[in-house]
Write a protein that holds these residues in place. Structure first.
Motif, PDB file in Angstrom:
ATOM      1  N   THR A   1       4.499   0.622  36.666  1.00  0.00           N
ATOM      2  CA  THR A   1       3.217   0.845  37.200  1.00  0.00           C
ATOM      3  C   THR A   1       3.211   2.329  37.746  1.00  0.00           C
ATOM      4  N   VAL A   2       2.082   2.904  37.218  1.00  0.00           N
ATOM      5  CA  VAL A   2       1.890   4.408  37.783  1.00  0.00           C
ATOM      6  C   VAL A   2       0.748   4.540  38.504  1.00  0.00           C
ATOM      7  N   GLY A   3      -0.351   3.287  38.493  1.00  0.00           N
ATOM      8  CA  GLY A   3      -1.704   3.254  39.214  1.00  0.00           C
ATOM      9  C   GLY A   3      -2.081   1.726  39.282  1.00  0.00           C
ATOM     10  N   SER A   4      -2.728   1.350  40.160  1.00  0.00           N
ATOM     11  CA  SER A   4      -3.384   0.232  40.297  1.00  0.00           C
ATOM     12  C   SER A   4      -4.584   0.078  41.312  1.00  0.00           C
ATOM     13  N   GLY A   5      -5.490  -0.816  41.190  1.00  0.00           N
ATOM     14  CA  GLY A   5      -6.587  -0.938  42.258  1.00  0.00           C
ATOM     15  C   GLY A   5      -7.277  -2.331  42.116  1.00  0.00           C
ATOM     16  N   TRP A   6      -8.635  -1.814  42.520  1.00  0.00           N
ATOM     17  CA  TRP A   6      -9.490  -3.276  42.467  1.00  0.00           C
ATOM     18  C   TRP A   6     -10.971  -2.732  42.265  1.00  0.00           C
ATOM     19  N   LEU A   7     -11.506  -3.110  41.061  1.00  0.00           N
ATOM     20  CA  LEU A   7     -12.745  -2.670  40.530  1.00  0.00           C
ATOM     21  C   LEU A   7     -13.526  -3.985  40.071  1.00  0.00           C
ATOM     22  N   GLY A   8     -13.926  -4.873  41.183  1.00  0.00           N
ATOM     23  CA  GLY A   8     -14.524  -6.119  40.529  1.00  0.00           C
ATOM     24  C   GLY A   8     -13.361  -7.078  40.137  1.00  0.00           C
ATOM     25  N   GLY A   9     -12.047  -6.697  40.391  1.00  0.00           N
ATOM     26  CA  GLY A   9     -10.865  -7.384  39.962  1.00  0.00           C
ATOM     27  C   GLY A   9      -9.638  -6.423  39.859  1.00  0.00           C
ATOM     28  N   PRO A  10      -8.586  -7.004  39.688  1.00  0.00           N
ATOM     29  CA  PRO A  10      -7.449  -5.840  39.648  1.00  0.00           C
ATOM     30  C   PRO A  10      -7.470  -5.089  38.507  1.00  0.00           C
ATOM     31  N   TRP A  11      -6.958  -3.730  38.428  1.00  0.00           N
ATOM     32  CA  TRP A  11      -6.678  -3.249  37.319  1.00  0.00           C
ATOM     33  C   TRP A  11      -5.448  -2.570  37.381  1.00  0.00           C
ATOM     34  N   ILE A  12      -4.546  -2.071  36.467  1.00  0.00           N
ATOM     35  CA  ILE A  12      -3.285  -1.671  36.412  1.00  0.00           C
ATOM     36  C   ILE A  12      -3.056  -0.651  35.242  1.00  0.00           C
ATOM     37  N   VAL A  13      -2.302   0.522  35.585  1.00  0.00           N
ATOM     38  CA  VAL A  13      -2.005   1.398  34.312  1.00  0.00           C
ATOM     39  C   VAL A  13      -0.352   1.734  34.546  1.00  0.00           C
ATOM     40  N   GLN A  14       0.294   1.260  33.252  1.00  0.00           N
ATOM     41  CA  GLN A  14       1.676   1.469  33.363  1.00  0.00           C
ATOM     42  C   GLN A  14       2.153   2.419  32.374  1.00  0.00           C
ATOM     43  N   VAL A  15       3.388   2.842  32.268  1.00  0.00           N
ATOM     44  CA  VAL A  15       3.724   3.768  31.373  1.00  0.00           C
ATOM     45  C   VAL A  15       5.175   3.224  30.855  1.00  0.00           C
ATOM     46  N   SER A  16       5.486   3.447  29.555  1.00  0.00           N
ATOM     47  CA  SER A  16       6.939   3.121  29.095  1.00  0.00           C
ATOM     48  C   SER A  16       7.288   4.111  27.867  1.00  0.00           C
ATOM     49  N   THR A  17       8.317   4.184  27.680  1.00  0.00           N
ATOM     50  CA  THR A  17       9.025   4.983  26.529  1.00  0.00           C
ATOM     51  C   THR A  17       8.156   4.213  25.211  1.00  0.00           C
ATOM     52  N   ALA A  18       8.100   5.075  24.223  1.00  0.00           N
ATOM     53  CA  ALA A  18       7.590   4.671  22.886  1.00  0.00           C
ATOM     54  C   ALA A  18       8.646   3.683  22.205  1.00  0.00           C
ATOM     55  N   SER A  19       9.817   3.644  22.456  1.00  0.00           N
ATOM     56  CA  SER A  19      11.166   2.932  21.974  1.00  0.00           C
ATOM     57  C   SER A  19      11.355   3.345  20.705  1.00  0.00           C
ATOM     58  N   SER A  20      11.217   2.472  19.616  1.00  0.00           N
ATOM     59  CA  SER A  20      11.471   2.935  18.334  1.00  0.00           C
ATOM     60  C   SER A  20      10.330   3.286  17.612  1.00  0.00           C
ATOM     61  N   VAL A  21       9.253   3.398  18.145  1.00  0.00           N
ATOM     62  CA  VAL A  21       8.003   3.435  17.261  1.00  0.00           C
ATOM     63  C   VAL A  21       7.764   4.920  17.008  1.00  0.00           C
ATOM     64  N   VAL A  22       7.923   5.887  17.850  1.00  0.00           N
ATOM     65  CA  VAL A  22       7.726   7.225  17.587  1.00  0.00           C
ATOM     66  C   VAL A  22       8.798   8.058  18.345  1.00  0.00           C
ATOM     67  N   THR A  23       8.531   9.293  18.122  1.00  0.00           N
ATOM     68  CA  THR A  23       9.723  10.343  18.533  1.00  0.00           C
ATOM     69  C   THR A  23       9.708  10.244  20.015  1.00  0.00           C
ATOM     70  N   PRO A  24      10.784  10.875  20.791  1.00  0.00           N
ATOM     71  CA  PRO A  24      10.984  10.618  22.178  1.00  0.00           C
ATOM     72  C   PRO A  24       9.949  11.212  23.080  1.00  0.00           C
ATOM     73  N   GLU A  25       9.307  12.376  22.400  1.00  0.00           N
ATOM     74  CA  GLU A  25       8.380  13.237  23.009  1.00  0.00           C
ATOM     75  C   GLU A  25       7.120  12.311  23.320  1.00  0.00           C
ATOM     76  N   TRP A  26       6.887  11.249  22.691  1.00  0.00           N
ATOM     77  CA  TRP A  26       5.676  10.244  22.805  1.00  0.00           C
ATOM     78  C   TRP A  26       5.927   9.249  24.043  1.00  0.00           C
ATOM     79  N   PHE A  27       5.062   8.881  24.677  1.00  0.00           N
ATOM     80  CA  PHE A  27       5.245   7.443  25.501  1.00  0.00           C
ATOM     81  C   PHE A  27       3.980   6.779  25.397  1.00  0.00           C
ATOM     82  N   VAL A  28       3.855   5.703  26.054  1.00  0.00           N
ATOM     83  CA  VAL A  28       2.863   4.655  25.810  1.00  0.00           C
ATOM     84  C   VAL A  28       2.170   4.300  27.103  1.00  0.00           C
ATOM     85  N   TRP A  29       0.702   4.404  27.255  1.00  0.00           N
ATOM     86  CA  TRP A  29      -0.048   4.039  28.318  1.00  0.00           C
ATOM     87  C   TRP A  29      -0.252   2.405  28.252  1.00  0.00           C
ATOM     88  N   TRP A  30      -0.096   1.647  29.222  1.00  0.00           N
ATOM     89  CA  TRP A  30      -0.459   0.285  29.308  1.00  0.00           C
ATOM     90  C   TRP A  30      -1.561   0.024  30.249  1.00  0.00           C
TER      91      TRP A  30
END
Length: 499
Positions: A368-397
């Motif tokens: 988790t890198v950010g969260s809050g409440w906008l009429g309900g909870p929201w959350i933003v997370q990050v992770s490595t892209a694992s085996s999908v792409v090159t290490p320079e990439w990552f994924v926003w959830w």
């Protein structure tokens, strides 16, 4: 009305000032297909469609909530032009689904999904219900002059590099694509979803166009046709839709290695459209030229909406074959020479074999890198892209309000190193996503919304497997905004909009 061509250099843009014009030349796919018929889908097909290949936007960026306005009782000035000027969309030949595959597939590639479309899985007995119009200045092309396409539904908008604002009482998502120079506006008006894709137009002019559009008996009309002084109606269709025809079958290939989405391509089979080719090619492709594929005439070019996508297209009888991929032109043309029809059972075996050779797509743990409440909870997370792409990439959830706040949307990051700010509009929320290299510890994200309090957030080190620190913020107000990343010394090291 003279909207002006896109500039050749970057402009400094201040979007809090509503009177300042945006220019879409340097500011910073493909219709979604019906989910019917039989299909076999590999483990990373959805990611491939969203990130690199597909026909269009899987998750629309439209915003709703605008107050419905009554239909005008007095017809607006006519926007009809001489019918000889307009290239309308005729019926497309309806054909039975038939897979075309690369035989043999290029070294290192494996088929990871295959899909056919059509009721009962036998014939493509669906029709194109798109309502769209292409208006352009004299001599305009995909990347020159000025033009716009207004259409019902969402075709090209991604929600990326976007902000939300108002045109009258209509909430509009305004997106600028740096690669193509196109502006993409999506909005809901009087219960109908619309999108405008434009080149060479300023944002304030496009918002005036939003305010002018209305629908009469499924026909797009304009209450204020201010653009008629230098734009003509050229096509009653969205150019890429007219170019590709109605799809009946497609297969996707990707590299079956740790960088499994670094290179991908699809082979799509459609009913051959009987007209619109010249106009559609002019506005859907750039750098197009004739080519011969297996003795059949065709064309090769780049997607105007996504210049990283090379397209080879040729006609086989009443079938239109489209090969699209993020490969260099020469290798993709070589692949085209190997493409041929294949039976369903053979394709099924290819997909099953491909599923075994492709590692899991997103098996890394998000943080988790950010969260809050906008009429309900929201959350933003990050992770490595694992085996999908090159290490320079990552994924926003991204977890949306209204659900259980579990991240469900995934977006690949900007792969470029260094500090950066990305923006994303999803389901009526604006997300501001920031990163800096871990060496810039102490950096902060500043978000300045028009008429709202400013926000300051620290960037966090959340995953030792990633090279960056992160911050995220979300808000619901449909207002323009700016954002900056400031380092520990007080120096601004990244801006949004890009300057």
């Amino acid at each position: 009305m003279k909207s002006g061509a896109a500039p050749e250099t970057l402009e400094i843009i201040e979007i809090i000032d509503d009177e300042v014009e945006f220019r879409n030349g340097r500011y910073t796919t493909h219709d979604a297909v019906p989910d019917v018929g039989r299909r076999w889908v590999g483990p990373v097909a959805a990611l491939a469609l969203v990130a690199l290949i597909g026909f269009g936007v899987i998750t629309p960026a439209n915003s709703s909530g605008a107050t419905a306005r009554p239909v005008p009782t007095t017809p607006p000035p006519s926007t009809t032009v001489n019918s000889s000027v307009v290239d309308t969309v005729p019926a497309v030949n309806l054909i039975s689904p038939q897979f075309y595959v690369a035989d043999p597939p290029p070294a290192g590639f494996t088929m990871h999904f295959a899909e056919t479309l059509g009721m009962g899985g036998n014939t493509a007995d669906f029709t194109d219900t798109t309502t769209a119009q292409l208006w352009a200045s004299d001599g305009a092309t995909a990347n020159s002059g000025t033009w716009f396409v207004v259409s019902r539904g969402t075709h090209h908008a991604t929600g990326r590099n976007s902000y939300r604002t108002l045109a009258g009482d209509v909430i509009v998502v305004v997106e600028h694509d740096p690669a193509s120079g196109q502006s993409r506006l999506s909005f809901t008006k009087d219960g109908d979803s619309f999108e405008i894709t434009a080149f060479g137009w300023a944002d304030r002019q496009l918002l005036r166009l939003v305010d002018s559009i209305w629908l009469a008996d499924s026909k797009i009309e304009f209450q204020d046709p201010f653009f008629l002084s230098d734009h003509k109606l050229l096509l009653d269709a969205d150019p890429p839709t007219a170019l590709y025809g109605l799809p009946v079958a497609w297969v996707g290939y990707t590299v079956a290695l740790p960088a499994s989405l670094a290179q991908s391509f699809t082979v799509t089979v459609s009913g051959y459209p009987t007209a619109n080719r010249d106009v559609a090619i002019r506005f859907a492709l750039t750098d197009s030229s004739p080519i011969t594929v297996n003795g059949l005439p065709g064309i090769v070019g780049r997607s105007a909406a996504d210049p990283g996508l090379v397209i080879v297209q040729w006609r086989d009888g009443n079938r239109l074959i489209s090969l699209r991929g993020n490969l260099p032109l020469v290798p993709l043309v070589a692949i085209a020479q190997t493409v041929q029809a294949a039976p369903d059972d053979a394709v099924t075996e290819m997909v099953d074999a491909g599923a075994q050779s492709i590692p899991p797509a997103l098996d890394a743990q998000p943080h988790t890198v950010g969260s809050g409440w906008l009429g309900g909870p929201w959350i933003v997370q990050v992770s490595t892209a694992s085996s999908v792409v090159t290490p320079e990439w990552f994924v926003w959830w991204i977890g949306q309000p209204g659900g259980n706040s579990t991240p469900s949307e995934t977006r690949f990051s900007i792969a470029e190193p260094g500090p950066s700010i990305e923006t994303l509009v999803e389901q009526g929320r604006t997300y501001v996503l920031a990163k800096v290299p871990r060496s810039m510890t102490g950096a902060t994200l500043h978000v300045h919304r028009n008429g709202q309090p400013s926000v300051e957030l620290s960037l966090l080190d959340v995953d030792p497997g990633l090279n960056d620190e992160f911050a995220a913020y979300a808000f619901a107000e449909p207002v323009p905004f700016t954002a900056q990343i400031v380092d520990a010394t007080g120096q601004t090291i990244a801006n949004w909009p890009l300057t």
